[in-house]
Design a protein around this motif. Structure first.
Motif, mmCIF file in Angstrom:
data_model
loop_
_atom_site.group_PDB
_atom_site.id
_atom_site.type_symbol
_atom_site.label_atom_id
_atom_site.label_comp_id
_atom_site.label_asym_id
_atom_site.label_seq_id
_atom_site.Cartn_x
_atom_site.Cartn_y
_atom_site.Cartn_z
ATOM 1 N N LEU A 151 -22.129 2.339 -1.463
ATOM 2 C CA LEU A 151 -21.496 1.111 -0.769
ATOM 3 C C LEU A 151 -21.045 0.130 -1.479
ATOM 4 N N GLY A 157 -19.305 2.230 5.604
ATOM 5 C CA GLY A 157 -20.307 1.204 5.270
ATOM 6 C C GLY A 157 -19.749 0.177 4.668
ATOM 7 N N ASP A 168 -17.747 -2.171 6.958
ATOM 8 C CA ASP A 168 -18.484 -3.126 7.618
ATOM 9 C C ASP A 168 -18.995 -4.422 6.869
ATOM 10 N N THR A 169 -19.551 -4.199 5.579
ATOM 11 C CA THR A 169 -19.527 -5.368 4.626
ATOM 12 C C THR A 169 -18.449 -6.123 4.371
ATOM 13 N N ARG A 225 -34.949 -15.689 0.838
ATOM 14 C CA ARG A 225 -34.297 -14.362 0.576
ATOM 15 C C ARG A 225 -34.941 -13.532 1.784
ATOM 16 N N GLY A 226 -33.847 -12.627 2.237
ATOM 17 C CA GLY A 226 -33.917 -11.708 3.196
ATOM 18 C C GLY A 226 -32.568 -11.361 3.657
ATOM 19 N N ILE A 227 -32.471 -10.069 4.542
ATOM 20 C CA ILE A 227 -31.436 -9.392 5.050
ATOM 21 C C ILE A 227 -31.386 -9.652 6.794
ATOM 22 N N ARG A 233 -30.522 -8.443 10.170
ATOM 23 C CA ARG A 233 -29.921 -7.193 10.729
ATOM 24 C C ARG A 233 -29.675 -7.308 12.398
ATOM 25 N N TYR A 253 -32.150 -8.525 15.371
ATOM 26 C CA TYR A 253 -33.222 -9.722 14.945
ATOM 27 C C TYR A 253 -33.212 -10.889 15.837
ATOM 28 N N GLY A 259 -25.383 -8.310 10.530
ATOM 29 C CA GLY A 259 -25.854 -8.733 9.369
ATOM 30 C C GLY A 259 -25.859 -7.690 8.243
ATOM 31 N N THR A 260 -26.096 -8.245 6.859
ATOM 32 C CA THR A 260 -25.948 -7.580 5.931
ATOM 33 C C THR A 260 -26.183 -8.173 4.650
ATOM 34 N N GLN A 261 -26.480 -7.604 3.442
ATOM 35 C CA GLN A 261 -26.451 -8.251 2.041
ATOM 36 C C GLN A 261 -25.023 -8.338 1.780
ATOM 37 N N VAL A 274 -37.543 -11.761 10.332
ATOM 38 C CA VAL A 274 -37.497 -10.601 9.679
ATOM 39 C C VAL A 274 -38.835 -10.119 9.912
ATOM 40 N N ARG A 275 -39.002 -9.057 10.452
ATOM 41 C CA ARG A 275 -40.414 -8.490 10.643
ATOM 42 C C ARG A 275 -41.569 -9.682 11.121
ATOM 43 N N LYS A 327 -41.987 -12.539 9.714
ATOM 44 C CA LYS A 327 -41.546 -13.778 9.102
ATOM 45 C C LYS A 327 -40.513 -14.476 9.659
#
Lengths: 126, 366
Positions: free
Chosen positions: B38, B231, B234-235, B296-298, B300, B303, B319-321, B349-350, B352
């Protein structure tokens, strides 16, 4: 794809290198290829006692995220700090520079539940 | 997509498989999601030239004396602004203030238009437009026999210019020409794309797909041309803040909430005019915003987004990096009070809550 014979594998696509009562753990070539470009690996469980199949971290790739599961029960001794600055190493060298944790094996009897390279290959249809 | 359903192929699916693409089911088609990786594909388009097979997209030809009236009625943008060879971005409201689909409207001549719609919505759009076709307009769905390649990147023009006598530097953004390309007649060459990297989209019949694909790769060889998967598509689109139907807009989102007020013109009659005018004048309770991660986080899709107190104020839609910016970026609907540029928000994110900030889109500044 490469699945070295001297390693053991899990159905969650981790590899395990056993050395006495310490195991080094990473993700397989298949796993890194499915995830694609890895951005970072988050492991915040160093020092924790975890059971087999509990989550010890996560891998964030550009398009997706995946949990990392303990292949065996035991204490997380160490994480690979070098992948913070070089997450690509998980893609390019999953069994070497891209290793994730070292752990203390609590119950050696669990080792028999791991897959050998041939069994793992057949699991992923390779 | 259930596995029992047969996937459709594009005229080039076999070519992608032969090139080693990773294939995935997308909108009922067997589509390439990546080839070399990608990030590599993303940078190829930003810095050189890449080719996407987007033949899964739908194309309808609408023809008739009252074709303008029909398209004016079913879409939000002002079709009278078009002239022959001009393209317009638009959307179709669904009768409840939501969006049936977003689309491109091509004016071929005064009586003939082409609508380009999302693959996943071909049938829905066809039925919707047919239902409102009280104008005697002749409609033809040419999706299954039409191939579409998006040739994108700063080297796209030079690549394609080798294959046609049409002066491509005289085809501005959102304009198109029909003519001879790679020895094939009646190819539509459109200065559009979904990447913000510049380039063209090329429409032609399936029968010549391989001929044209090969000609483009030969022409682009000196620029290191590569095939690009969904892929990276999309980014690339997300760095530009372009909406993706099914993620950022759908039947429950109003064009005004989605920031598509600029393609919603109230100087004409159209479906949902009164609802959307009310959205515009009275304001909406939520808005689609772009945000960048501070922690820091991505981010998605799906979320939760929260305020500083932990109250949920919305959801991430995309969402993406960002491969170019090297940080997490995303879009999502938030309560209007939190939609202002500079507002700090938190993405769950999870376990956090990670700090992010509302920014202006596009994320990628020219």
């Amino acid at each position: 794809m490469n699945f070295p014979d001297h390693l053991k594998y899990t159905k969650d696509h981790e590899w395990v290198l056993v050395d006495g009562n310490v195991a080094t753990v990473g993700i397989t070539d298949f796993a890194q290829s499915e995830l694609g470009d890895i951005v970072y690996v988050e492991i915040e469980t160093v020092g924790e006692e975890l059971n087999k199949e509990e989550v010890f971290g996560t891998v964030e790739a550009v398009k997706t995220v995946s949990d990392l599961f303990m292949p065996l029960s035991g204490k997380v001794l160490e994480r690979n700090d070098a992948i913070d600055g070089n997450p690509e190493s998980v893609n390019s060298d999953p069994y070497g520079a891209g290793w994730m944790i070292k752990m203390e094996i609590k119950d050696a009897s669990e080792l028999s539940g791991l897959l050998d390279a041939a069994a793992y290959r057949s699991l992923i249809g390779q | 997509m259930s596995e029992t359903t047969t996937l459709k192929s594009t005229a080039l699916s076999a070519t992608h498989i032969q090139l080693g693409a990773k294939m995935v089911p997308f909108a009922g088609y067997n589509m390439p999601v990546s080839y070399a990786g990608l990030n590599d594909e993303h940078h190829t388009v930003r810095n050189g030239v890449g080719v996407f097979d987007v033949s899964h997209m739908g194309e309808f030809i609408l023809k008739g004396d009252r074709v303008l009236d029909l398209i004016q009625y079913v879409t939000t943008n002002d079709v009278t602004q078009l002239f022959d060879g001009r393209v317009q971005y638009s959307c179709m409201p669904n009768g409840n203030g939501g969006i049936v689909d977003d689309l491109l409207v091509y004016r071929i001549d005064e009586k003939t238009y082409m609508l380009v719609v999302n693959a996943s919505n071909i049938e829905k759009d066809w039925n919707w437009i047919s239902k409102h076709n009280t104008f005697g307009v002749e409609m033809k769905d040419i999706s299954d026999r039409t191939s579409l390649l998006a040739v994108q990147g700063p080297k796209a023009l030079e690549t394609l210019q080798k294959l046609t006598d049409i002066n491509l530097s005289e085809v501005p953004y959102y304009h198109f020409k029909k003519g001879k390309f790679a020895g094939v007649d009646n190819v539509v060459i459109s200065n559009t794309g979904y990447t913000g990297a510049g380039g063209f989209e090329v429409y032609f019949d399936n029968e010549v797909a391989e001929t044209i694909w090969n000609a483009i790769f030969e022409a682009g060889a000196e620029f290191g041309i590569k095939p690009i998967g969904l892929g990276a598509r999309d980014t690339l689109r997300l760095e530009m803040g372009f909406c993706l139907y099914g993620n950022d807009i759908d039947d429950t989102t109003s064009p005004i909430e989605a920031g598509l007020g600029w393609i919603t013109k109230f100087n004409k009659e159209f479906i949902d005019k009164s609802i959307l005018l009310e959205h515009k004048e009275k304001g909406v309770s939520r808005k689609l915003v772009g945000f960048e991660m501070i922690d820091r986080g991505i981010p998605r899709h799906d979320y939760e987004i929260a305020d500083a107190q932990g109250t949920v104020i919305g959801k991430v839609t995309s969402g993406t990096q960002s491969p170019t910016l090297q940080k997490g970026i995303g879009m999502g609907y938030v309560a209007t009070a939190h939609a202002k540029v500079g507002t700090e928000i938190y993405v769950k994110v999870r376990d956090k809550a990670l700090k992010a900030v509302v920014v202006k889109i596009p994320f990628l500044k020219k």
